[in-house]
Scaffold this motif. Structure first.
Motif, PDB file in Angstrom:
ATOM      1  N   GLU A 217     -24.686  -9.000 -31.164  1.00  0.00           N
ATOM      2  CA  GLU A 217     -23.846  -8.353 -30.158  1.00  0.00           C
ATOM      3  C   GLU A 217     -23.287  -7.018 -30.624  1.00  0.00           C
ATOM      4  O   GLU A 217     -22.103  -6.737 -30.480  1.00  0.00           O
ATOM      5  N   SER A 218     -24.160  -6.205 -31.189  1.00  0.00           N
ATOM      6  CA  SER A 218     -23.759  -4.833 -31.495  1.00  0.00           C
ATOM      7  C   SER A 218     -23.658  -4.065 -30.180  1.00  0.00           C
ATOM      8  O   SER A 218     -24.049  -4.554 -29.128  1.00  0.00           O
ATOM      9  N   TYR A 219     -23.132  -2.848 -30.233  1.00  0.00           N
ATOM     10  CA  TYR A 219     -22.955  -2.067 -29.013  1.00  0.00           C
ATOM     11  C   TYR A 219     -24.291  -1.879 -28.301  1.00  0.00           C
ATOM     12  O   TYR A 219     -24.404  -2.103 -27.093  1.00  0.00           O
ATOM     13  N   LYS A 220     -25.317  -1.498 -29.058  1.00  0.00           N
ATOM     14  CA  LYS A 220     -26.637  -1.306 -28.457  1.00  0.00           C
ATOM     15  C   LYS A 220     -27.196  -2.624 -27.921  1.00  0.00           C
ATOM     16  O   LYS A 220     -27.849  -2.653 -26.887  1.00  0.00           O
TER      17      LYS A 220
ATOM     18  N   VAL B  86     -25.470  -5.185 -26.714  1.00  0.00           N
ATOM     19  CA  VAL B  86     -24.775  -5.514 -25.473  1.00  0.00           C
ATOM     20  C   VAL B  86     -25.331  -4.683 -24.328  1.00  0.00           C
ATOM     21  O   VAL B  86     -25.536  -5.178 -23.217  1.00  0.00           O
ATOM     22  N   ARG B  87     -25.583  -3.394 -24.580  1.00  0.00           N
ATOM     23  CA  ARG B  87     -26.153  -2.526 -23.549  1.00  0.00           C
ATOM     24  C   ARG B  87     -27.551  -3.020 -23.138  1.00  0.00           C
ATOM     25  O   ARG B  87     -27.897  -3.004 -21.962  1.00  0.00           O
TER      26      ARG B  87
END
Length: 174
Positions: free
Chosen positions: A125-128, A130-131
């Motif tokens: 669930e890193s930022y990328k 999640v995107r």
């Protein structure tokens, strides 16, 4: 006389032509030049294709399917083991997350590793990640006016008027 000789030579060349050359799990077109055929392979661009042809001592403008077995094996070996023949900054997989090795992926391995990396980002669930999960843009592109998944853009005035008319009718009945 030269026209007759060239006509006799062309059927022999066509018999020796390999129409498909297999490298890295993909079939390359043997009727094209070495440079163009190699650049169609995932993980190898035009610059790298020229370098592979140079390292294999093969003319980059020669027809790929007409190369003899020795030259063909040399090109295949260099293309599949490119990390041994180029500097580390030229490879497409430096310091792998799990192994820490520097490799150069070619063919279907490129897409497989990309999918694996995206899946890992989703799991942690890193930022990328999640995107990617949400189906949104990942690399900082503009999202205010583009990349909309809904079909409706703007306000549908007719629907609002119909809803207001229904509410008024329901209010009058009470």
């Amino acid at each position: 006389m030269s026209t007759e000789e060239s006509q006799d030579d062309s059927p022999e060349e066509e018999e020796d032509l390999q129409y498909f050359v297999r490298i890295g799990g993909a079939d390359l077109d043997g009727t094209k030049t070495v440079e163009r055929s190699l650049s169609e392979l995932d993980g190898i661009g035009t610059r790298t294709a020229r370098l592979v042809a140079e390292k294999a001592d093969v003319d980059k403008n020669a027809t790929f399917g007409l190369l003899d077995e020795g030259d063909l094996d040399a090109v295949v070996d260099i293309a599949e083991n490119l990390e041994d023949h180029v500097p580390s900054w030229m490879t497409n997989r430096q310091n792998d997350f799990y192994s820490g090795e520097t490799t150069h992926l070619v063919g279907t391995d490129v897409n497989e590793k990309r999918r694996h990396d995206i899946n890992r980002m989703k799991i942690i669930e890193s930022y990328k990640g999640v995107r990617h999960k949400r189906g949104q843009k990942v690399r900082g592109q503009r999202t205010k006016s583009t990349g909309r998944s809904e079909g409706t853009i703007g306000v549908n005035v007719e629907e609002i008027r119909e809803e207001m008319a229904e509410e008024e009718a329901a209010g009058d009945e009470e």
